[in-house]
Design a protein around this motif. Structure first.
Motif, PDB file in Angstrom:
ATOM      1  N   HIS A  70       0.818  -1.218   0.000  1.00 41.29           N
ATOM      2  CA  HIS A  70       0.000   0.000   0.000  1.00 41.29           C
ATOM      3  C   HIS A  70       0.853   1.271   0.000  1.00 41.29           C
ATOM      4  O   HIS A  70       0.343   2.360   0.213  1.00 41.29           O
ATOM      5  N   ALA A  71       2.134   1.097  -0.223  1.00 44.41           N
ATOM      6  CA  ALA A  71       3.043   2.233  -0.047  1.00 44.41           C
ATOM      7  C   ALA A  71       2.825   3.326  -1.085  1.00 44.41           C
ATOM      8  O   ALA A  71       3.270   4.454  -0.897  1.00 44.41           O
ATOM      9  N   ASP A  72       2.111   3.015  -2.164  1.00 46.75           N
ATOM     10  CA  ASP A  72       1.832   4.061  -3.154  1.00 46.75           C
ATOM     11  C   ASP A  72       1.055   5.229  -2.535  1.00 46.75           C
ATOM     12  O   ASP A  72       1.155   6.353  -3.001  1.00 46.75           O
ATOM     13  N   LYS A  73       0.331   4.946  -1.430  1.00 47.83           N
ATOM     14  CA  LYS A  73      -0.378   6.035  -0.742  1.00 47.83           C
ATOM     15  C   LYS A  73       0.563   7.158  -0.311  1.00 47.83           C
ATOM     16  O   LYS A  73       0.194   8.324  -0.309  1.00 47.83           O
ATOM     17  N   LEU A  74       1.775   6.742   0.092  1.00 45.82           N
ATOM     18  CA  LEU A  74       2.744   7.740   0.552  1.00 45.82           C
ATOM     19  C   LEU A  74       3.228   8.620  -0.598  1.00 45.82           C
ATOM     20  O   LEU A  74       3.577   9.775  -0.404  1.00 45.82           O
ATOM     21  N   PHE A  75       3.257   8.011  -1.798  1.00 42.99           N
ATOM     22  CA  PHE A  75       3.900   8.685  -2.929  1.00 42.99           C
ATOM     23  C   PHE A  75       2.942   9.489  -3.803  1.00 42.99           C
ATOM     24  O   PHE A  75       3.383  10.208  -4.690  1.00 42.99           O
ATOM     25  N   GLN A  76       1.630   9.349  -3.543  1.00 44.31           N
ATOM     26  CA  GLN A  76       0.648  10.101  -4.334  1.00 44.31           C
ATOM     27  C   GLN A  76       0.947  11.594  -4.323  1.00 44.31           C
ATOM     28  O   GLN A  76       1.216  12.153  -3.268  1.00 44.31           O
ATOM     29  N   GLY A  77       0.913  12.186  -5.482  1.00 46.48           N
ATOM     30  CA  GLY A  77       1.139  13.632  -5.570  1.00 46.48           C
ATOM     31  C   GLY A  77       2.608  14.005  -5.609  1.00 46.48           C
ATOM     32  O   GLY A  77       2.957  15.169  -5.695  1.00 46.48           O
ATOM     33  N   SER A  78       3.506  13.015  -5.541  1.00 48.30           N
ATOM     34  CA  SER A  78       4.935  13.312  -5.648  1.00 48.30           C
ATOM     35  C   SER A  78       5.394  12.985  -7.075  1.00 48.30           C
ATOM     36  O   SER A  78       4.608  12.505  -7.893  1.00 48.30           O
ATOM     37  N   GLU A  79       6.692  13.175  -7.336  1.00 48.87           N
ATOM     38  CA  GLU A  79       7.181  12.973  -8.711  1.00 48.87           C
ATOM     39  C   GLU A  79       7.469  11.505  -9.012  1.00 48.87           C
ATOM     40  O   GLU A  79       7.875  11.172 -10.113  1.00 48.87           O
ATOM     41  N   HIS A  80       7.322  10.629  -8.009  1.00 51.37           N
ATOM     42  CA  HIS A  80       7.703   9.229  -8.224  1.00 51.37           C
ATOM     43  C   HIS A  80       6.626   8.278  -7.705  1.00 51.37           C
ATOM     44  O   HIS A  80       5.820   8.649  -6.867  1.00 51.37           O
ATOM     45  N   THR A  81       6.664   7.029  -8.221  1.00 49.55           N
ATOM     46  CA  THR A  81       5.726   6.013  -7.725  1.00 49.55           C
ATOM     47  C   THR A  81       6.492   5.000  -6.889  1.00 49.55           C
ATOM     48  O   THR A  81       7.709   4.836  -7.043  1.00 49.55           O
ATOM     49  N   PHE A  82       5.745   4.285  -6.047  1.00 51.24           N
ATOM     50  CA  PHE A  82       6.413   3.275  -5.239  1.00 51.24           C
ATOM     51  C   PHE A  82       6.910   2.116  -6.098  1.00 51.24           C
ATOM     52  O   PHE A  82       7.960   1.537  -5.831  1.00 51.24           O
ATOM     53  N   GLU A  83       6.155   1.816  -7.128  1.00 50.28           N
ATOM     54  CA  GLU A  83       6.554   0.749  -8.048  1.00 50.28           C
ATOM     55  C   GLU A  83       7.974   0.969  -8.577  1.00 50.28           C
ATOM     56  O   GLU A  83       8.792   0.056  -8.646  1.00 50.28           O
ATOM     57  N   GLU A  84       8.211   2.227  -8.924  1.00 45.95           N
ATOM     58  CA  GLU A  84       9.525   2.618  -9.445  1.00 45.95           C
ATOM     59  C   GLU A  84      10.610   2.438  -8.364  1.00 45.95           C
ATOM     60  O   GLU A  84      11.686   1.895  -8.624  1.00 45.95           O
ATOM     61  N   ILE A  85      10.285   2.870  -7.147  1.00 43.00           N
ATOM     62  CA  ILE A  85      11.241   2.756  -6.033  1.00 43.00           C
ATOM     63  C   ILE A  85      11.551   1.279  -5.768  1.00 43.00           C
ATOM     64  O   ILE A  85      12.716   0.885  -5.630  1.00 43.00           O
ATOM     65  N   ALA A  86      10.500   0.452  -5.699  1.00 44.46           N
ATOM     66  CA  ALA A  86      10.692  -0.963  -5.379  1.00 44.46           C
ATOM     67  C   ALA A  86      11.512  -1.669  -6.446  1.00 44.46           C
ATOM     68  O   ALA A  86      12.362  -2.518  -6.142  1.00 44.46           O
ATOM     69  N   ALA A  87      11.282  -1.293  -7.719  1.00 48.94           N
ATOM     70  CA  ALA A  87      12.026  -1.925  -8.817  1.00 48.94           C
ATOM     71  C   ALA A  87      13.514  -1.581  -8.711  1.00 48.94           C
ATOM     72  O   ALA A  87      14.379  -2.440  -8.899  1.00 48.94           O
ATOM     73  N   LEU A  88      13.829  -0.341  -8.368  1.00 41.97           N
ATOM     74  CA  LEU A  88      15.229   0.067  -8.209  1.00 41.97           C
ATOM     75  C   LEU A  88      15.840  -0.621  -6.988  1.00 41.97           C
ATOM     76  O   LEU A  88      16.949  -1.144  -7.035  1.00 41.97           O
ATOM     77  N   GLY A  89      15.070  -0.633  -5.902  1.00 39.48           N
ATOM     78  CA  GLY A  89      15.573  -1.185  -4.636  1.00 39.48           C
ATOM     79  C   GLY A  89      15.826  -2.673  -4.708  1.00 39.48           C
ATOM     80  O   GLY A  89      16.715  -3.195  -4.049  1.00 39.48           O
ATOM     81  N   LYS A  90      15.042  -3.354  -5.513  1.00 36.97           N
ATOM     82  CA  LYS A  90      15.194  -4.793  -5.680  1.00 36.97           C
ATOM     83  C   LYS A  90      16.583  -5.125  -6.200  1.00 36.97           C
ATOM     84  O   LYS A  90      17.206  -6.091  -5.783  1.00 36.97           O
ATOM     85  N   ASP A  91      17.082  -4.286  -7.106  1.00 29.77           N
ATOM     86  CA  ASP A  91      18.415  -4.493  -7.673  1.00 29.77           C
ATOM     87  C   ASP A  91      19.485  -3.668  -6.965  1.00 29.77           C
ATOM     88  O   ASP A  91      20.580  -3.485  -7.490  1.00 29.77           O
ATOM     89  N   ARG A  92      19.123  -3.113  -5.831  1.00 26.03           N
ATOM     90  CA  ARG A  92      20.056  -2.304  -5.033  1.00 26.03           C
ATOM     91  C   ARG A  92      20.624  -1.129  -5.833  1.00 26.03           C
ATOM     92  O   ARG A  92      21.800  -0.779  -5.695  1.00 26.03           O
ATOM     93  N   LYS A  93      19.791  -0.557  -6.685  1.00 32.42           N
ATOM     94  CA  LYS A  93      20.228   0.611  -7.468  1.00 32.42           C
ATOM     95  C   LYS A  93      20.038   1.883  -6.644  1.00 32.42           C
ATOM     96  O   LYS A  93      19.286   1.878  -5.674  1.00 32.42           O
ATOM     97  N   PRO A  94      20.689   2.975  -7.049  1.00 26.05           N
ATOM     98  CA  PRO A  94      20.489   4.238  -6.320  1.00 26.05           C
ATOM     99  C   PRO A  94      19.016   4.646  -6.353  1.00 26.05           C
ATOM    100  O   PRO A  94      18.331   4.426  -7.349  1.00 26.05           O
ATOM    101  N   LEU A  95      18.540   5.234  -5.269  1.00 23.29           N
ATOM    102  CA  LEU A  95      17.139   5.654  -5.189  1.00 23.29           C
ATOM    103  C   LEU A  95      17.042   7.177  -5.216  1.00 23.29           C
ATOM    104  O   LEU A  95      17.915   7.859  -4.665  1.00 23.29           O
TER     105      LEU A  95
END
Ligand SMILES: [Zn+2]
Length: 497
Positions: free
Chosen positions: A203-228
């Protein structure tokens, strides 16, 4: 025995744990060991217990002046590991992994004004970060130190779905179980932390609503330990937290086997394992008792077996051996933290700690996973001892899970004492799959019980390695040392050894 129903899951401070410890003391006496606590075999420890009262607590996100209520358990969970403030309202900032690692000139907090704000972070670390550094800076203490210095008043952590041991619904199920901390304020590592929460990644997308990024994007980067990316969120958090507090008493159990060498007997090799588990909780498949057979009745049993075998063989190592059964590991490594800060033997006399926690003998032992393999002489010794049994060793294959700092050895490490922990390694995809399934279904669940499959040959082989390693350390002329390039060596200097 220790995982039997009448031990009631061995919760810190419970009659079940007292009963388990009384059984251990009996076994230690039979093995001819000497009491080495402050009160016979016991070292009493005082705790404060905190429990969230959800019916009098609430949380919501506030966006453009409008409050959106969050569902406790479904969206978020309060963490009572910190002393929550009754009310908080603060803007949110997403700080990526939320790490400040001066050694690598890495700082997720740089350039942000966090004063009076709550930091939202995604658990994990960038791939460039060595496992030990990443683990160290993700400890509660180091994390809060950096965030407090930056002015933050709280932390919302989003677990990394790629490294979650326990699925969210099971985490949520135990959210109203009490948390504990050592009662002595000297041990308070989160002073000033008014808010600590976990946010359900689903449900973390709730935190990101109205910002420049989505949680999906964050999770995809974090999965591969990429810079966030790091950025201010478009919402504030508003919370009311009602916490029930009470004092709890428990104890560590400590026993010694004096060494044979007149000079070296003044030094100790410590063998440690936690006895506590989660107690009685929410039922899963009709069972309310969280037995903790693998976690960590198995580890305590290894210590008892090693003690008994030494008596049978009348083998006397040169250094003294210290058998330490700690309490409150599940509450945040608290029993070992207390022991390492206030040891019942001279602090400089402890040359090493071998910790046994949930070594998982679910299949034959071909490869031994050694946490801390490259950090000290103990790793080389473990390699040699295991090799004599035809067992290979490997370093932590999953550094993202932070195992090296997640059990009691860590409290010896931060006091400058070389330490390691070992587990039965996985060598095939099938074994890796079973391991993952074990974590998902049985770890911290009632089904971690005596009815699960155990490979007794693996348990026996593991025990032989632990015993052999302990004796090797005890008989060696010189004390084990940290490697010159080990990150953890800094603590030795700090401890003045
Ligand atoms: Zn555990």
């Amino acid at each position: 025995m220790l995982a039997a129903d009448d031990m009631e899951g061995r919760e810190t401070g419970s009659p079940g744990l007292r009963k388990a410890e009384a059984y251990i003391v009996e076994q230690l006496k039979q093995a001819g060991l000497q009491p080495a606590g402050t009160n016979g075999f016991y070292q009493p420890v005082k705790f404060v217990s905190r429990r969230i009262v959800e019916k009098d607590s609430s949380a919501s996100l506030v966006r453009n002046g409008k409050a959106e209520p969050l569902v406790l358990g479904e969206d978020v969970i309060f963490s009572t590991r910190v002393d929550l403030a009754p009310e908080v309202e603060a803007p949110l900032v997403f700080v990526g992994y939320g790490l400040s690692i001066p050694e690598k000139n890495y700082d997720d907090l740089a350039g942000f004004d966090l004063k009076g704000k709550v930091a939202v972070l995604f658990s994990g670390s960038p791939a460039e970060m060595p496992g030990s550094l990443a683990s160290h800076y993700q400890t509660r203490k180091e994390r809060w130190k950096a965030l407090r210095n930056a002015g933050a008043v709280g932390i919302i952590s989003i677990p990394n779905p790629a490294s979650m041991d326990i699925p969210w619904p099971r985490i949520a199920l135990s959210r109203t179980q009490p948390s504990m901390d050592l009662a002595d304020p000297e041990f308070d590592e989160t002073k000033g932390e008014k808010l600590a929460m976990y946010f359900n990644p689903a449900h973390a997308d709730k935190l990101f609503q109205g910002s420049e990024h989505t949680f999906e994007e964050i999770a995809a980067l974090g999965k591969d330990r990429k810079p966030l990316p790091r950025f201010a969120l478009a919402a504030s958090i508003r919370t009311t937290a009602k916490v029930e507090r009470k004092g709890v008493e428990s104890a560590n159990v400590v026993a010694a086997l004096p060494g044979a060498d007149p000079r070296l007997k003044k030094e100790y090799v410590v063998l440690s394992a936690h006895v506590d588990h989660l107690g009685i909780g929410e039922p899963i498949h009709g069972d309310r008792i969280y037995h903790g057979a693998m976690d960590n009745a198995s580890g305590a049993a290894v210590l008892l077996d090693v003690a008994a075998s030494l008596k049978r063989s009348s083998q006397r190592p040169k250094r003294s051996l210290l058998f330490l059964f700690v309490t409150a590991e599940e509450k945040g490594l608290l029993g070992s933290k207390y022991f390492a800060a206030r040891p019942t033997v001279d602090p400089n006399s402890m040359v090493a700690d071998i910790n046994v926690d949930m070594f998982l003998p679910t299949h034959p032992l071909k490869v031994l996973t050694v946490y801390g393999l490259e950090e000290s002489d103990l790793g080389d010794m473990a390699r040699e001892v295991a090799g004599a049994y035809g067992i290979a060793v490997e370093a932590d294959p999953q550094p993202l899970r932070n195992v090296f700092i997640r059990s009691d050895q860590y409290n010896f490490i931060v006091h400058g004492i070389p330490a390691l922990a070992m587990a039965v390694g996985n060598t095939t995809d099938e074994e890796r799959k079973l391991h993952k399934e074990w974590l998902t279904n049985r770890y911290h669940a009632p089904s971690d019980d005596v009815n699960q499959p155990v490979d007794l040959s693996a348990a026996a082989a593991y025990e032989e390695v632990v015993r052999g390693l302990m004796i090797k350390i005890a008989d060696e002329g010189r004390r084990p040392e940290w490697k010159s390039d080990s990150f953890f060596r800094r603590y030795e200097k700090a401890a003045g050894q």
